[in-house]
Enzyme design. Sequence first.
Site, PDB file in Angstrom:
ATOM      1  N   ARG A   1      -0.458  15.110  13.072  1.00  0.00           N
ATOM      2  CA  ARG A   1       0.403  14.589  11.992  1.00  0.00           C
ATOM      3  C   ARG A   1       0.767  15.756  11.058  1.00  0.00           C
ATOM      4  NH1 ARG A   1      -2.011   9.048   9.558  1.00  0.00           N
ATOM      5  NH2 ARG A   1       0.118   8.762   8.839  1.00  0.00           N
ATOM      6  N   PRO A   2       1.736  16.563  11.478  1.00  0.00           N
ATOM      7  CA  PRO A   2       2.071  17.748  10.671  1.00  0.00           C
ATOM      8  C   PRO A   2       2.753  17.372   9.356  1.00  0.00           C
ATOM      9  CG  PRO A   2       3.595  17.533  12.514  1.00  0.00           C
ATOM     10  CD  PRO A   2       2.598  16.427  12.655  1.00  0.00           C
ATOM     11  N   ILE A   3       2.794  18.310   8.419  1.00  0.00           N
ATOM     12  CA  ILE A   3       3.542  18.075   7.173  1.00  0.00           C
ATOM     13  C   ILE A   3       4.645  19.130   7.017  1.00  0.00           C
ATOM     14  CG2 ILE A   3       1.700  16.818   5.961  1.00  0.00           C
ATOM     15  CD1 ILE A   3       1.257  19.461   4.324  1.00  0.00           C
TER      16      ILE A   3
ATOM     17  N   CYS B   1      -5.524   8.193   8.750  1.00  0.00           N
ATOM     18  CA  CYS B   1      -5.819   7.755  10.119  1.00  0.00           C
ATOM     19  C   CYS B   1      -5.395   8.827  11.117  1.00  0.00           C
ATOM     20  CB  CYS B   1      -5.083   6.453  10.418  1.00  0.00           C
ATOM     21  SG  CYS B   1      -5.647   5.090   9.392  1.00  0.00           S
TER      22      CYS B   1
ATOM     23  N   GLN C   1       7.769  18.992   7.505  1.00  0.00           N
ATOM     24  CA  GLN C   1       9.007  18.537   6.840  1.00  0.00           C
ATOM     25  C   GLN C   1       8.829  18.452   5.317  1.00  0.00           C
ATOM     26  OE1 GLN C   1      11.964  18.269   8.624  1.00  0.00           O
ATOM     27  NE2 GLN C   1      10.555  19.183  10.092  1.00  0.00           N
TER      28      GLN C   1
ATOM     29  N   ARG D   1      -9.273   0.595   3.331  1.00  0.00           N
ATOM     30  CA  ARG D   1      -8.261   1.533   2.818  1.00  0.00           C
ATOM     31  C   ARG D   1      -6.940   0.826   2.527  1.00  0.00           C
ATOM     32  NH1 ARG D   1      -6.522   5.591   6.594  1.00  0.00           N
ATOM     33  NH2 ARG D   1      -4.982   5.559   4.963  1.00  0.00           N
TER      34      ARG D   1
ATOM     35  N   LYS E   1       0.825  -1.218   0.000  1.00  0.00           N
ATOM     36  CA  LYS E   1       0.000   0.000   0.000  1.00  0.00           C
ATOM     37  C   LYS E   1       0.855   1.262   0.000  1.00  0.00           C
ATOM     38  CE  LYS E   1      -2.722   2.695   3.300  1.00  0.00           C
ATOM     39  NZ  LYS E   1      -1.653   3.511   3.893  1.00  0.00           N
ATOM     40  N   ASN E   2       1.808   1.324   0.932  1.00  0.00           N
ATOM     41  CA  ASN E   2       2.528   2.585   1.087  1.00  0.00           C
ATOM     42  C   ASN E   2       3.524   2.857  -0.039  1.00  0.00           C
ATOM     43  OD1 ASN E   2       1.008   3.270   3.252  1.00  0.00           O
ATOM     44  ND2 ASN E   2       2.544   2.734   4.805  1.00  0.00           N
TER      45      ASN E   2
ATOM     46  N   ASP F   1       3.031   0.493  12.255  1.00  0.00           N
ATOM     47  CA  ASP F   1       1.829  -0.042  11.603  1.00  0.00           C
ATOM     48  C   ASP F   1       1.545  -1.495  11.992  1.00  0.00           C
ATOM     49  OD1 ASP F   1       1.453   2.377  10.442  1.00  0.00           O
ATOM     50  OD2 ASP F   1       1.955   1.778   8.394  1.00  0.00           O
TER      51      ASP F   1
HETATM   52  C1  UD1 Z   1       3.707   6.840   6.694  1.00  0.00           C
HETATM   53  C2  UD1 Z   1       2.709   5.758   6.410  1.00  0.00           C
HETATM   54  C3  UD1 Z   1       2.075   5.255   7.695  1.00  0.00           C
HETATM   55  C4  UD1 Z   1       3.115   4.883   8.728  1.00  0.00           C
HETATM   56  C5  UD1 Z   1       4.172   5.974   8.876  1.00  0.00           C
HETATM   57  C6  UD1 Z   1       5.344   5.548   9.754  1.00  0.00           C
HETATM   58  C7  UD1 Z   1       1.923   6.355   4.204  1.00  0.00           C
HETATM   59  C8  UD1 Z   1       0.826   6.907   3.379  1.00  0.00           C
HETATM   60  N1  UD1 Z   1       1.700   6.302   5.524  1.00  0.00           N
HETATM   61  O1  UD1 Z   1       2.964   7.926   7.276  1.00  0.00           O
HETATM   62  O2  UD1 Z   1       1.283   4.119   7.365  1.00  0.00           O
HETATM   63  O3  UD1 Z   1       2.477   4.711   9.974  1.00  0.00           O
HETATM   64  O4  UD1 Z   1       4.692   6.353   7.599  1.00  0.00           O
HETATM   65  O5  UD1 Z   1       5.923   4.412   9.244  1.00  0.00           O
HETATM   66  O6  UD1 Z   1       2.954   5.955   3.713  1.00  0.00           O
HETATM   67  N2  UD1 Z   1       6.231  14.190  11.120  1.00  0.00           N
HETATM   68  C9  UD1 Z   1       6.416  15.518  11.380  1.00  0.00           C
HETATM   69  N3  UD1 Z   1       6.456  16.368  10.322  1.00  0.00           N
HETATM   70  C10 UD1 Z   1       6.297  15.962   9.031  1.00  0.00           C
HETATM   71  C11 UD1 Z   1       6.121  14.588   8.791  1.00  0.00           C
HETATM   72  C12 UD1 Z   1       6.078  13.728   9.854  1.00  0.00           C
HETATM   73  O7  UD1 Z   1       6.537  15.943  12.516  1.00  0.00           O
HETATM   74  O8  UD1 Z   1       6.328  16.798   8.129  1.00  0.00           O
HETATM   75  C13 UD1 Z   1       6.208  13.236  12.245  1.00  0.00           C
HETATM   76  C14 UD1 Z   1       4.879  12.477  12.345  1.00  0.00           C
HETATM   77  O9  UD1 Z   1       3.900  13.194  13.054  1.00  0.00           O
HETATM   78  C15 UD1 Z   1       5.318  11.210  13.048  1.00  0.00           C
HETATM   79  C16 UD1 Z   1       6.717  10.980  12.471  1.00  0.00           C
HETATM   80  O10 UD1 Z   1       7.171  12.236  11.996  1.00  0.00           O
HETATM   81  O11 UD1 Z   1       5.420  11.438  14.417  1.00  0.00           O
HETATM   82  C17 UD1 Z   1       6.792   9.972  11.345  1.00  0.00           C
HETATM   83  O12 UD1 Z   1       5.798  10.295  10.378  1.00  0.00           O
HETATM   84  P1  UD1 Z   1       5.947   9.869   8.859  1.00  0.00           P
HETATM   85  O13 UD1 Z   1       7.024   8.852   8.719  1.00  0.00           O
HETATM   86  O14 UD1 Z   1       6.030  11.102   8.036  1.00  0.00           O
HETATM   87  O15 UD1 Z   1       4.559   9.185   8.594  1.00  0.00           O
HETATM   88  P2  UD1 Z   1       3.637   9.372   7.357  1.00  0.00           P
HETATM   89  O16 UD1 Z   1       4.432   9.597   6.121  1.00  0.00           O
HETATM   90  O17 UD1 Z   1       2.540  10.320   7.663  1.00  0.00           O
END
Ligand code: UD1
Length: 424
Positions: free
Chosen positions: A113-115, A108, A117, A390, A13-14, A298
């Site tokens: 879950r900020p973006i 989920c 980065q 999903r 999936k990912n 996960d």
């Molecule tokens: C992806 C996976 C999800 C999995 C996760 C960790 C997808 C679509 N989803 O989620 O299934 O649980 O990896 O293996 O591939 N963070 C920040 N800022 C950012 C991005 C992340 O602070 O800009 C934090 C997140 O809140 C979290 C950590 O970094 O605490 C890791 O998140 P991340 O690896 O980015 O997870 P996702 O890409 O959202």
Amino acid sequence: MPLVGEVEISGAKNAAVAIIPAALLVEGVCRIENIPQISDTEMLLTILAELGAKVRFINKSTIEIDCTNARNQDAPYDLMRKIRASYYLIGSMLGRFGSAKTTMPGGCNFGVRPIDQHIKGMTALGATVNVKGGFVYADVAGGRLHGSRIYLDKVSVGATMNIMIAAVLASGRTIIENAAREPHIVDLANFLNSMGADVRGAGTDTIKINGVEKLHGGSYTIIPDQIEAGTYMVAAAATGGEVLVKNIIPKHLECITAKLRETGTIVQEYEDSVLVKGASEIRRVNIKTLPYPGFPTDMQPQMGMLLCLAQGTSIITEGIYDNRFKYVNELRKMGAEIQVDGRIAIIEGGRRLSGALVQACDLRAGAAMVIAGLCATGETVVEDIHYIERGYEDFVGKLNKLGADIRIVDFPEEPAPEKIISVV
Ligand code: UD1
């Protein structure tokens, strides 16, 4: 009832949810095999089609995507809002068109879950990014991103992959440091390279991308889903069954295999499968979730469920998310004894679970509830199974083939139709 038999694992999936948006960068036909049939991939394919891509199914798991005539126009924002991976459209639209308008991603809810980065990466590549009213607006002067050196403050799967996607068509070289190393990151790099990109170092914490002018069409096969495989491994262990989990890469499952062996479960590895035999007595273990190659977050709810059946007390420390123990309340309804303090759960094992009406709080928690239902006495009803759909292709069908007694029940209720899974 013990699960017995063989199960075929679908594509990851990912990986798929990044590769589909990345196809937008390609002017030509991308043939992609081993696409999982799940609602997240369906939604992303619909979004691409709305942007002008031609999407053709060759068979149930092989598609051809041709984005030659794709245009930068409004996309179905209601769909984008539903999935986490819609954030990859920021990278792919910026890379292809020089600007992007997307919604803030859904997915989920594990707490905040900020973006940031992702935004930091796009900004370093020369984009101006604004978040307003639930939308992300990004654009780059001159229409082309330029290479840059980016050090991620957090190891983020999504940010690593999004920056890779954006940087492929940028001018010059991009270096991502403190990159995530999950197998799907390597898979995305392999996909991009097979379409003409120059991405090196994926799978290590430093990824180098030399920008190219154009990507061309090609063929690619997505890797098997490590988490789907792990879920069936846990299901076999929890029910005391014997299941051959097929079409996998055992290397990607190493830490799940190691943890299951600690519980007493027998795991025999073959070239592209593992045979899992449940133990008569499950041993307690402690788990801490970490970025790859650590234990995956996960798989945390599924293991949490298994440890309810273990002898003794187990401790799970969630190392990635602030709030990934919501499923604990649901397991308690079935007789589990679990205390949660912030990112730590203390599980008193050795409990007999009994069937109950429970909720799928999110994708993996939903899978954990279904496995709990398989282990419980009586009937378990799992609500909100759209979460499970999903990310698990034909979860109910695959479990039934292993001997489970489980069915999907539709409730055409007002205001919104409801779907549940009933497990006996
Ligand atoms: C992806 C996976 C999800 C999995 C996760 C960790 C997808 C679509 N989803 O989620 O299934 O649980 O990896 O293996 O591939 N963070 C920040 N800022 C950012 C991005 C992340 O602070 O800009 C934090 C997140 O809140 C979290 C950590 O970094 O605490 C890791 O998140 P991340 O690896 O980015 O997870 P996702 O890409 O959202």
